[in-house]
Design a protein around this motif. Sequence first.
Motif, PDB file in Angstrom:
ATOM      1  N   THR A  76       8.889  60.255 -12.616  1.00 25.21           N
ATOM      2  CA  THR A  76       9.507  61.224 -11.724  1.00 25.21           C
ATOM      3  C   THR A  76      10.818  60.642 -11.219  1.00 25.21           C
ATOM      4  O   THR A  76      11.127  59.464 -11.454  1.00 25.21           O
ATOM      5  N   LEU A  77      11.587  61.438 -10.512  1.00 25.94           N
ATOM      6  CA  LEU A  77      12.854  60.975  -9.947  1.00 25.94           C
ATOM      7  C   LEU A  77      12.577  60.062  -8.751  1.00 25.94           C
ATOM      8  O   LEU A  77      11.829  60.424  -7.840  1.00 25.94           O
ATOM      9  N   GLY A  78      13.164  58.870  -8.759  1.00 27.32           N
ATOM     10  CA  GLY A  78      12.971  57.903  -7.690  1.00 27.32           C
ATOM     11  C   GLY A  78      14.025  58.028  -6.600  1.00 27.32           C
ATOM     12  O   GLY A  78      14.955  58.831  -6.693  1.00 27.32           O
ATOM     13  N   PRO A  79      13.913  57.208  -5.549  1.00 23.69           N
ATOM     14  CA  PRO A  79      14.830  57.328  -4.404  1.00 23.69           C
ATOM     15  C   PRO A  79      16.285  57.063  -4.760  1.00 23.69           C
ATOM     16  O   PRO A  79      17.180  57.785  -4.311  1.00 23.69           O
ATOM     17  N   TRP A 120      14.678  66.449  -2.531  1.00 22.03           N
ATOM     18  CA  TRP A 120      13.858  65.270  -2.776  1.00 22.03           C
ATOM     19  C   TRP A 120      13.382  64.693  -1.441  1.00 22.03           C
ATOM     20  O   TRP A 120      14.125  64.656  -0.465  1.00 22.03           O
ATOM     21  N   ARG A 121      12.115  64.271  -1.403  1.00 15.51           N
ATOM     22  CA  ARG A 121      11.546  63.635  -0.223  1.00 15.51           C
ATOM     23  C   ARG A 121      10.848  62.341  -0.636  1.00 15.51           C
ATOM     24  O   ARG A 121      10.488  62.190  -1.807  1.00 15.51           O
ATOM     25  N   PRO A 122      10.629  61.403   0.300  1.00 12.50           N
ATOM     26  CA  PRO A 122       9.920  60.163  -0.059  1.00 12.50           C
ATOM     27  C   PRO A 122       8.536  60.400  -0.653  1.00 12.50           C
ATOM     28  O   PRO A 122       8.007  59.550  -1.368  1.00 12.50           O
ATOM     29  N   GLY A 140      17.590  57.319  -7.760  1.00 17.38           N
ATOM     30  CA  GLY A 140      18.017  58.399  -8.654  1.00 17.38           C
ATOM     31  C   GLY A 140      18.372  59.654  -7.884  1.00 17.38           C
ATOM     32  O   GLY A 140      19.352  60.339  -8.198  1.00 17.38           O
ATOM     33  N   ALA A 141      17.582  59.975  -6.861  1.00 13.84           N
ATOM     34  CA  ALA A 141      17.869  61.147  -6.038  1.00 13.84           C
ATOM     35  C   ALA A 141      19.177  60.964  -5.281  1.00 13.84           C
ATOM     36  O   ALA A 141      20.001  61.891  -5.198  1.00 13.84           O
ATOM     37  N   ALA A 142      19.399  59.769  -4.724  1.00 13.07           N
ATOM     38  CA  ALA A 142      20.653  59.506  -4.009  1.00 13.07           C
ATOM     39  C   ALA A 142      21.848  59.609  -4.944  1.00 13.07           C
ATOM     40  O   ALA A 142      22.911  60.137  -4.583  1.00 13.07           O
ATOM     41  N   LEU A 143      21.665  59.124  -6.152  1.00  8.22           N
ATOM     42  CA  LEU A 143      22.746  59.169  -7.141  1.00  8.22           C
ATOM     43  C   LEU A 143      23.085  60.614  -7.511  1.00  8.22           C
ATOM     44  O   LEU A 143      24.265  60.997  -7.571  1.00  8.22           O
ATOM     45  N   LEU A 144      22.062  61.441  -7.760  1.00  9.70           N
ATOM     46  CA  LEU A 144      22.314  62.836  -8.117  1.00  9.70           C
ATOM     47  C   LEU A 144      22.925  63.608  -6.951  1.00  9.70           C
ATOM     48  O   LEU A 144      23.789  64.473  -7.160  1.00  9.70           O
ATOM     49  N   ALA A 145      22.492  63.311  -5.741  1.00  9.97           N
ATOM     50  CA  ALA A 145      23.065  63.973  -4.575  1.00  9.97           C
ATOM     51  C   ALA A 145      24.551  63.651  -4.454  1.00  9.97           C
ATOM     52  O   ALA A 145      25.379  64.534  -4.201  1.00  9.97           O
ATOM     53  N   ALA A 146      24.902  62.376  -4.648  1.00 12.91           N
ATOM     54  CA  ALA A 146      26.308  61.988  -4.600  1.00 12.91           C
ATOM     55  C   ALA A 146      27.098  62.647  -5.732  1.00 12.91           C
ATOM     56  O   ALA A 146      28.229  63.114  -5.537  1.00 12.91           O
ATOM     57  N   TYR A 147      26.495  62.706  -6.897  1.00  7.50           N
ATOM     58  CA  TYR A 147      27.123  63.317  -8.069  1.00  7.50           C
ATOM     59  C   TYR A 147      27.434  64.787  -7.826  1.00  7.50           C
ATOM     60  O   TYR A 147      28.480  65.290  -8.258  1.00  7.50           O
ATOM     61  N   ALA A 148      26.548  65.469  -7.102  1.00 12.15           N
ATOM     62  CA  ALA A 148      26.730  66.901  -6.835  1.00 12.15           C
ATOM     63  C   ALA A 148      27.442  67.168  -5.519  1.00 12.15           C
ATOM     64  O   ALA A 148      27.706  68.325  -5.191  1.00 12.15           O
ATOM     65  N   GLY A 149      27.755  66.115  -4.746  1.00 20.80           N
ATOM     66  CA  GLY A 149      28.398  66.310  -3.459  1.00 20.80           C
ATOM     67  C   GLY A 149      27.478  66.949  -2.436  1.00 20.80           C
ATOM     68  O   GLY A 149      27.929  67.736  -1.591  1.00 20.80           O
ATOM     69  N   LEU A 150      26.190  66.589  -2.482  1.00 16.01           N
ATOM     70  CA  LEU A 150      25.196  67.173  -1.584  1.00 16.01           C
ATOM     71  C   LEU A 150      24.570  66.103  -0.711  1.00 16.01           C
ATOM     72  O   LEU A 150      24.571  64.915  -1.047  1.00 16.01           O
ATOM     73  N   ASP A 151      24.018  66.528   0.427  1.00 24.53           N
ATOM     74  CA  ASP A 151      23.152  65.649   1.196  1.00 24.53           C
ATOM     75  C   ASP A 151      21.831  65.505   0.454  1.00 24.53           C
ATOM     76  O   ASP A 151      21.398  66.412  -0.269  1.00 24.53           O
ATOM     77  N   LEU A 152      21.167  64.374   0.663  1.00 24.59           N
ATOM     78  CA  LEU A 152      19.905  64.145  -0.028  1.00 24.59           C
ATOM     79  C   LEU A 152      18.891  65.236   0.288  1.00 24.59           C
ATOM     80  O   LEU A 152      18.144  65.688  -0.584  1.00 24.59           O
TER      81      LEU A 152
END
Length: 328
Positions: free
Chosen positions: A102-105, A124-126, A107-119
């Motif tokens: 699954t997507l890890g923490p 995604w949640r812990p 990875g989620a932070a990276l995708l959020a930054a990539y899309a210009g979004l807040d986590l």
Amino acid sequence: MSALPRPASGPGSRYTARAATTRHRPGRHTDVATLARRLTDRDMWLARMLHEHQVLTTNQVTRLAYTSLRSAQRRLRTLHQYGVLDSFRPLTQSGSAPEHYTLGPAGAALLAAYAGLDLAALGWRPTHTGRIAYSPSLGHDLGVNELLTHLAAHSHADPSTGLDLWLSERSCARRWGDIVRPDAYAHWRDAHLSLPFFLEYDTGSQALARVEAKLAGYAAFAAATSTRPALLLYTRTQSRDQALRRRLDKAVRELDLDVATSSADFTTTDPWGPWWAPLQPGARRTTLRGLAIHWPDLGAASGLDPTDADTVLTLPVSALPLARGDGA
């Protein structure tokens, strides 16, 4: 994440999210900028695939993106150490199951930054991995991904075939949820022929009447959008397949739908093969290519074009990475 307690019975009793208890992971996560320099395009593709499709097994990832199981396992372990991926492994009655990723923490932070979004906006949640591991729909979701990863990976053996588009249940709900909620939507390509289809993956847990009731939504979709994808009903057993065919035959004819059925008893590892039977009297089983020929008036579903509401993470992800190989 720490291991979650496993219920003695009921949903989730067969699964344990065990990643942090059995695999080493650094105590603090690398910052996103540093992490991004360590990742390949294929790694980023996998993070997006897991954001889109939630969970993929080692075998499914290997099928899509690697030439050997060993190389896939090596890279997946590295991505787990980085925190890009999380994992769990189902408990089985005998033998052992593959790792489920699954997507890890990180990875989620990276995708959020990539899309210009807040986590938080990423969704995604812990508890992300735990929710998937304990979900009563896990077997269903893995079945959908198993079928479609086989279709997508066929392009490695025959580049003239494959999936040009593969949308998850979540993406389908975002686009068409007010009318239909299929388990997936995809475009199968075979040379110059295309088979756009909605997929209903039937585990046998729903009453036949409930499956039949879904057909009205697909008829309403065709009427409202003037588009006509096929509807593929995939079951686990041939007996369930036959029961569905008997129950749905009249409704399919009355609603003028293009429906075909098959089951895991037929398709095994080559679901593109001659296992699909159009739901009409006297129909013989044929290939996905044969379905495209049988239904020449099929068309892609509406609502696929990007809109202002889309972000880089709501646009379709390629079913295969740009590069497939053994290296990092």
